[in-house]
Scaffold this motif. Structure first.
Motif, PDB file in Angstrom:
ATOM      1  N   THR A 123      20.451   7.359  35.857  1.00  0.00           N
ATOM      2  CA  THR A 123      19.129   7.071  36.469  1.00  0.00           C
ATOM      3  C   THR A 123      18.566   8.664  36.408  1.00  0.00           C
ATOM      4  O   THR A 123      19.330   9.662  35.546  1.00  0.00           O
ATOM      5  CB  THR A 123      19.135   6.957  37.944  1.00  0.00           C
ATOM      6  OG1 THR A 123      19.702   7.929  38.598  1.00  0.00           O
ATOM      7  CG2 THR A 123      19.656   5.692  38.192  1.00  0.00           C
ATOM      8  N   ARG A 124      17.555   9.188  36.860  1.00  0.00           N
ATOM      9  CA  ARG A 124      17.098  10.644  36.692  1.00  0.00           C
ATOM     10  C   ARG A 124      17.950  11.440  37.712  1.00  0.00           C
ATOM     11  O   ARG A 124      18.114  12.671  37.270  1.00  0.00           O
ATOM     12  CB  ARG A 124      15.566  10.724  37.272  1.00  0.00           C
ATOM     13  CG  ARG A 124      14.610   9.743  36.887  1.00  0.00           C
ATOM     14  CD  ARG A 124      13.074   9.864  37.438  1.00  0.00           C
ATOM     15  NE  ARG A 124      12.505  10.950  37.011  1.00  0.00           N
ATOM     16  CZ  ARG A 124      11.535  11.937  37.413  1.00  0.00           C
ATOM     17  NH1 ARG A 124      11.189  11.288  38.561  1.00  0.00           N
ATOM     18  NH2 ARG A 124      10.850  12.754  36.805  1.00  0.00           N
ATOM     19  N   GLN A 128      10.942   4.010  32.611  1.00  0.00           N
ATOM     20  CA  GLN A 128      11.976   3.097  32.758  1.00  0.00           C
ATOM     21  C   GLN A 128      12.776   3.436  33.701  1.00  0.00           C
ATOM     22  O   GLN A 128      13.174   4.658  34.099  1.00  0.00           O
ATOM     23  CB  GLN A 128      12.756   3.201  31.404  1.00  0.00           C
ATOM     24  CG  GLN A 128      14.082   2.051  31.200  1.00  0.00           C
ATOM     25  CD  GLN A 128      14.578   2.002  29.782  1.00  0.00           C
ATOM     26  OE1 GLN A 128      14.053   2.222  29.021  1.00  0.00           O
ATOM     27  NE2 GLN A 128      15.914   1.710  29.858  1.00  0.00           N
ATOM     28  N   MET A 169      15.988   2.722  34.952  1.00  0.00           N
ATOM     29  CA  MET A 169      17.531   3.001  34.765  1.00  0.00           C
ATOM     30  C   MET A 169      17.894   2.460  33.280  1.00  0.00           C
ATOM     31  O   MET A 169      17.182   1.507  32.838  1.00  0.00           O
ATOM     32  CB  MET A 169      18.380   2.511  35.633  1.00  0.00           C
ATOM     33  CG  MET A 169      18.245   0.895  36.042  1.00  0.00           C
ATOM     34  SD  MET A 169      19.455   0.216  34.789  1.00  0.00           S
ATOM     35  CE  MET A 169      20.892   0.424  35.424  1.00  0.00           C
ATOM     36  N   VAL A 193      13.526   7.452  31.050  1.00  0.00           N
ATOM     37  CA  VAL A 193      14.059   7.429  32.434  1.00  0.00           C
ATOM     38  C   VAL A 193      13.566   8.710  33.184  1.00  0.00           C
ATOM     39  O   VAL A 193      13.208   8.709  34.246  1.00  0.00           O
ATOM     40  CB  VAL A 193      15.719   7.465  32.435  1.00  0.00           C
ATOM     41  CG1 VAL A 193      16.245   7.598  33.730  1.00  0.00           C
ATOM     42  CG2 VAL A 193      15.859   5.964  32.164  1.00  0.00           C
TER      43      VAL A 193
END
Length: 367
Positions: free
Chosen positions: A333-334, A276, A278, A271
């Motif tokens: 997420t990021r 990727q 999430m 992520v």
């Protein structure tokens, strides 16, 4: 059957009771007379070693919590099935023969394990279904709202595709059909994806095997065409990693959005790097901790504590209104790594930001 508000209320109530000293057994006259003291044995049956969380988090958290709740006198008898249904059944039988006081089981095959659950009941041993809803006469169930997990994953796919979503071709990598969570995940995902994207291929993944997912992704690429796959709904992180590996092997220079679940360390790193899109963070710390509390409360006859932890109800094909706790989930997420796995001390920045991911970590302020 599964309502997030109910989950939050149950978890909040349980936390309040823990803060007041009720759940740790120090409630005095408020607690029922214990059926058994602190010298108890909790049987723990986990399904596989491919899912990193089981060995790294679930097992040690449960062992620590059981010890804490029993003033160091209680113990956990542990076995991992290594993705073998036959082995898990054998291990279950060994737990019964050893006369453990309660069994926590994460069933590889929810239906197939029902005879073992019945044998445990016949032997006077309560069984708590952990993470996956086992069939048979179980005493309680603790997991996450799996339909919501599927919805969260699917919403992430739609969000990633944006205005092009309806015309976008999406491949679905579902879990093991023998796992009841799979149907719930798929139901949740389809409730969001149907009509909003073009689902071109769907695959089931026996035993949640990354190798099976990789092989199915290869088939999807051959059938749909690498450049035509706009996103991949992957039900968990192990499969997500395999999907991404196959996309790379097929020559993808930009990886389309791929979902996951479990917040495995390698998935969080993917992520961070953007490979990727999430993963779903399910607080296994909460799940494992409250599973241990439920197990100890059940054995010791602490009805107030047990009831506080099981304020939801779910149905299985063999049983109605099973006392349950469903722990909330969040899309990782990021943007929220600091607020989830780092804030909960699941991983440190050092764990995530190894040399290979240092630049990516710096780019999102994870230092």
């Amino acid at each position: 059957m599964r309502r997030t508000a109910t989950v939050l209320t149950a978890l909040s109530s349980a936390l309040s009771l823990a803060a007041c000293g009720v759940i740790d057994g120090s409630s005095g006259s408020d607690s029922a007379t214990p059926k058994k003291g602190d010298d108890i044995t909790v049987g723990l049956l986990l399904p596989d070693r491919d899912t990193a969380r089981f060995e790294k988090f679930d097992r040690p958290i449960i062992e620590k919590e059981v010890a804490t709740l029993t003033h160091g006198k209680g113990k956990v008898r542990y076995a991992n099935a290594g993705a073998s249904e036959a082995k898990q059944s054998e291990q279950f039988g060994q737990m019964i023969d050893a006369k453990v006081d309660v069994v926590l089981v994460d069933a590889l095959n929810a239906k197939g394990i029902a005879p073992d659950v019945q044998k445990a009941k016949d032997a006077g041993i309560p069984v708590i279904a952990y993470d996956r809803l086992a069939q048979g006469p179980i005493t309680a169930y603790i997991s996450h709202d799996n339909e919501l997990v599927g919805q969260v994953q699917a919403r992430a796919v739609i969000e990633a595709l944006g205005s092009k979503a309806k015309a976008s071709k999406v491949v679905m990598m579902n879990g093991d059909p023998a796992d009841p969570n799979t149907a719930l995940l798929e139901e949740g995902a389809l409730s969001e994806l149907k009509g909003n994207v073009d689902i071109v291929k769907q695959y089931n993944t026996d035993k949640w095997s990354p190798a099976v997912a990789k092989a199915n992704m290869k088939k999807a690429i051959k059938s749909v065409g690498l450049s035509n796959i706009a996103a991949v709904y992957s039900a968990n992180d192990g499969m997500a990693g395999a999907v991404i590996d196959e996309l790379k092997a097929a020559g993808a220079t930009t990886i389309p959005p791929v979902t996951g679940q479990d917040a495995n360390l390698d998935a969080v790193q993917r992520v961070v790097s953007g490979e990727q899109y999430m993963t779903v963070y399910k607080s296994f710390l909460d799940e494992a901790t409250y599973a241990a509390k439920m197990a100890v409360a059940e054995v010791q006859g602490q009805d107030i504590e047990f009831d506080a932890l099981t304020r939801d109800k779910v149905d299985s094909p063999t049983q109605k209104d099973i006392p349950s706790m469903l722990v909330p989930v969040v899309a990782l997420t990021r943007d929220n790594i600091k607020d989830t796995v780092i804030a909960d001390d699941v991983y440190t920045v050092k764990d995530i930001c190894t040399a290979a991911y240092a630049a990516d970590c710096a780019a999102i302020g994870l230092t």
